[in-house]
Design a protein around this motif. Structure first.
Motif, PDB file in Angstrom:
ATOM      1  N   SER A   5     108.824 -51.977  15.874  1.00 49.73           N
ATOM      2  CA  SER A   5     110.087 -52.678  16.073  1.00 49.73           C
ATOM      3  C   SER A   5     109.902 -54.151  15.785  1.00 49.73           C
ATOM      4  CB  SER A   5     110.600 -52.482  17.503  1.00 49.73           C
ATOM      5  OG  SER A   5     109.673 -53.007  18.443  1.00 49.73           O
ATOM      6  N   MET A   6     111.010 -54.824  15.448  1.00 52.17           N
ATOM      7  CA  MET A   6     111.001 -56.267  15.217  1.00 52.17           C
ATOM      8  C   MET A   6     112.434 -56.759  15.312  1.00 52.17           C
ATOM      9  SD  MET A   6     110.330 -56.369  11.097  1.00 52.17           S
ATOM     10  CE  MET A   6     108.768 -55.523  11.307  1.00 52.17           C
ATOM     11  N   ASP A   7     112.584 -58.057  15.570  1.00 50.29           N
ATOM     12  CA  ASP A   7     113.918 -58.637  15.630  1.00 50.29           C
ATOM     13  C   ASP A   7     114.498 -58.745  14.229  1.00 50.29           C
ATOM     14  OD1 ASP A   7     113.444 -58.859  18.290  1.00 50.29           O
ATOM     15  OD2 ASP A   7     113.209 -61.038  18.332  1.00 50.29           O
ATOM     16  N   THR A   8     115.801 -58.472  14.110  1.00 47.36           N
ATOM     17  CA  THR A   8     116.476 -58.495  12.808  1.00 47.36           C
ATOM     18  C   THR A   8     117.776 -59.265  12.930  1.00 47.36           C
ATOM     19  OG1 THR A   8     115.536 -56.351  12.220  1.00 47.36           O
ATOM     20  CG2 THR A   8     117.441 -57.088  10.964  1.00 47.36           C
ATOM     21  N   HIS A   9     117.986 -60.246  12.016  1.00 51.61           N
ATOM     22  CA  HIS A   9     119.179 -61.085  12.023  1.00 51.61           C
ATOM     23  C   HIS A   9     120.203 -60.517  11.046  1.00 51.61           C
ATOM     24  CE1 HIS A   9     121.229 -64.653  13.304  1.00 51.61           C
ATOM     25  NE2 HIS A   9     121.397 -65.097  12.071  1.00 51.61           N
ATOM     26  N   ARG A  73     121.403 -49.804  16.162  1.00 53.38           N
ATOM     27  CA  ARG A  73     121.944 -51.098  16.572  1.00 53.38           C
ATOM     28  C   ARG A  73     122.174 -52.024  15.382  1.00 53.38           C
ATOM     29  NH1 ARG A  73     117.684 -52.482  21.178  1.00 53.38           N
ATOM     30  NH2 ARG A  73     116.410 -51.280  19.720  1.00 53.38           N
ATOM     31  N   THR A  90     121.614 -61.429  16.245  1.00 53.38           N
ATOM     32  CA  THR A  90     120.233 -60.986  16.165  1.00 53.38           C
ATOM     33  C   THR A  90     120.077 -59.710  16.976  1.00 53.38           C
ATOM     34  OG1 THR A  90     119.373 -63.227  15.885  1.00 53.38           O
ATOM     35  CG2 THR A  90     117.824 -61.559  16.664  1.00 53.38           C
ATOM     36  N   VAL A  91     119.571 -58.682  16.325  1.00 53.21           N
ATOM     37  CA  VAL A  91     119.318 -57.404  16.992  1.00 53.21           C
ATOM     38  C   VAL A  91     117.847 -57.395  17.405  1.00 53.21           C
ATOM     39  CG1 VAL A  91     119.311 -54.896  16.771  1.00 53.21           C
ATOM     40  CG2 VAL A  91     121.087 -56.259  15.629  1.00 53.21           C
ATOM     41  N   ALA A  92     117.608 -57.380  18.696  1.00 52.26           N
ATOM     42  CA  ALA A  92     116.238 -57.399  19.198  1.00 52.26           C
ATOM     43  C   ALA A  92     115.598 -56.027  19.031  1.00 52.26           C
ATOM     44  CB  ALA A  92     116.220 -57.816  20.665  1.00 52.26           C
ATOM     45  N   GLU A  93     114.340 -56.030  18.608  1.00 53.51           N
ATOM     46  CA  GLU A  93     113.538 -54.820  18.507  1.00 53.51           C
ATOM     47  C   GLU A  93     114.207 -53.734  17.659  1.00 53.51           C
ATOM     48  OE1 GLU A  93     112.354 -53.514  22.369  1.00 53.51           O
ATOM     49  OE2 GLU A  93     111.079 -55.239  22.692  1.00 53.51           O
ATOM     50  N   ALA A  94     114.660 -54.141  16.466  1.00 49.83           N
ATOM     51  CA  ALA A  94     115.170 -53.146  15.516  1.00 49.83           C
ATOM     52  C   ALA A  94     114.030 -52.213  15.119  1.00 49.83           C
ATOM     53  CB  ALA A  94     115.735 -53.838  14.281  1.00 49.83           C
TER      54      ALA A  94
END
Length: 419
Positions: A5-9, A73, A90-94
């Motif tokens: 997972s990682m944050d995605t803008h 998400r 920003t979607v956290a932990e995509a």
């Protein structure tokens, strides 16, 4: 590639397109790109692989793969942005999904087909295009969820076309698969690629002796074949094609010599050796005339005829002049009298002029790149060497870069023979 997972803008641009993540910086040859349903996906070639950046121009068409690539998400955020939700979220932990791993590998394969820095001078082996093309067909089928066949506007959705173009490598691939004493991962890799190719051929109604042989081999229990030498199994270009052309003429006083720029973006793949110092030139005084002579080391697969490759020459920042090049043995060569501005002359050897020489293909050339592109080219060469070294001892795929392609494994086995 395991799930992570990682944050995605996610943002919406003024023109209505929606961007997921941040587009990788750097010149075109440092980016792997896929044209998919409703969007373009981009990964950095240098550095760790992960979720791609996406420029979504049709969120409706893209919904079929957004959730499978980024997770629910991010897919909801893209839909919300297109519908007029706040311009950025920003979607956290995509999630980094299984489809994301397959898509990254497919994109990297297309990058290798276009930008792999084949160089006899630098010892970077050519990837056999037939072998790479067949694996790209298999990967395209594996990632079919990315494409929308109803529209037919995605050039990377081309599994059947790739098989039809490159099926000459099918029989050697089957022989490789049947050979005993294969490393377990390589045998599994070959089995997966061949079965995916068979699925594509069956769905598309493709036929021919090679595909029938493939089907017959897959339908049987895997027999023990004879051992194979990967260095000679696949048809490879050996030596250089010859073409008519006048060799450079010796004589005259040498004023100065130097190396030119070798910008990969300015000509199609397979024309020029990818080494940074593949372009060289000599300026001579021949009587009252001033002549530039250019030599460019050819790629081993360079076309023998019908290729209008030229050198672009500038003296002390003046207007560019173009020198036609012809292929002779392993060199593109050409020479021309320098057109000097009124009153200008080439100085003596004690004060040589500033001469810039590059090589390009007219009509294909996007123009010179940035000064820092040379460092990026060095990094790409280092990546190619690293991948060939890893392909010599195949291992399961990792998270840093897509694992070795069959074409890389074959190229690594041929390094000693070719170089």
């Amino acid at each position: 590639m395991p799930e992570a997972s990682m944050d995605t803008h996610v943002t919406r641009a003024e023109d209505g397109t929606v961007r997921v993540g941040y587009e990788p910086a750097g010149p075109a040859f440092t980016r792997a790109v896929l044209d998919v349903a409703g969007a373009v996906l981009t990964w950095p070639v240098l550095g760790a692989q992960g979720l791609p950046a996406a420029q979504v121009h049709d969120a409706g068409r893209a919904q079929q793969w957004l959730w499978a690539l980024y997770g629910e998400r991010v897919a909801a955020a893209v839909h919300g942005c297109e519908a007029g939700a706040p311009a950025g979220v920003t979607v956290a932990e995509a999630e980094v999904t299984t489809l994301a791993g397959g898509a990254a590998r497919l994109a990297f394969g297309h990058w290798a087909a276009r930008w792999w820095p084949t160089s006899y001078m630098d010892g970077i082996t050519r990837l056999e295009p037939d072998v790479l093309g067949l694996e790209l067909a298999a990967l395209t089928h594996q990632c079919h969820q990315l494409f929308d066949t109803a529209f037919g506007d995605q050039p990377d959705d081309c599994a059947a076309e790739l098989i039809a173009e490159y099926q000459a490598a099918l029989d050697p691939l089957v022989r490789w698969w049947l050979a005993p004493a294969q490393p377990t991962d390589t045998a599994r890799h070959l089995d997966s690629v061949l079965r995916l190719i068979d699925d594509v051929a069956d769905s598309a109604g493709l036929g021919g002796p090679s595909l029938r042989h493939l089907r017959a081999s897959l339908d049987q229990r895997r027999p023990v074949g004879t051992s194979v030498d990967l260095g000679t199994l696949f048809a490879r270009h050996r030596g250089y094609a010859l073409a008519a052309g006048d060799p450079l003429v010796a004589g005259g006083r040498v004023i100065t010599r130097g190396s030119g720029s070798n910008d990969w973006r300015r000509y199609p793949p397979g024309f020029v050796d990818a080494a940074e110092d593949a372009v060289s030139w000599t300026a001579r005084a021949v009587g009252a005339r001033r002549r530039i002579e250019v030599e460019v080391v050819a790629d081993v697969a360079a076309p023998a005829a019908g290729a209008p490759l030229v050198a672009e020459v500038r003296v002390d920042g003046g207007r560019a002049a173009r020198v036609p090049l012809v292929l002779r043995d392993d060199l593109w060569t050409g020479h021309a009298d320098l057109e000097l501005d009124v009153g200008q002359d080439l100085p003596s050897a004690a004060m040589p002029p500033r001469i810039e020489v590059g090589v390009l293909f007219p009509g294909f050339d996007p123009g010179p790149g940035a000064p820092g592109d040379a460092a990026h080219r060095d990094a790409v060469r280092a990546l190619a060497r690293q991948r060939l070294a890893a392909a010599a001892r195949p291992s399961p795929y990792d998270d840093t870069h897509p694992g070795p392609f069959l074409a890389e494994i074959a190229a690594a086995a041929a390094v000693e023979e070719d170089f």
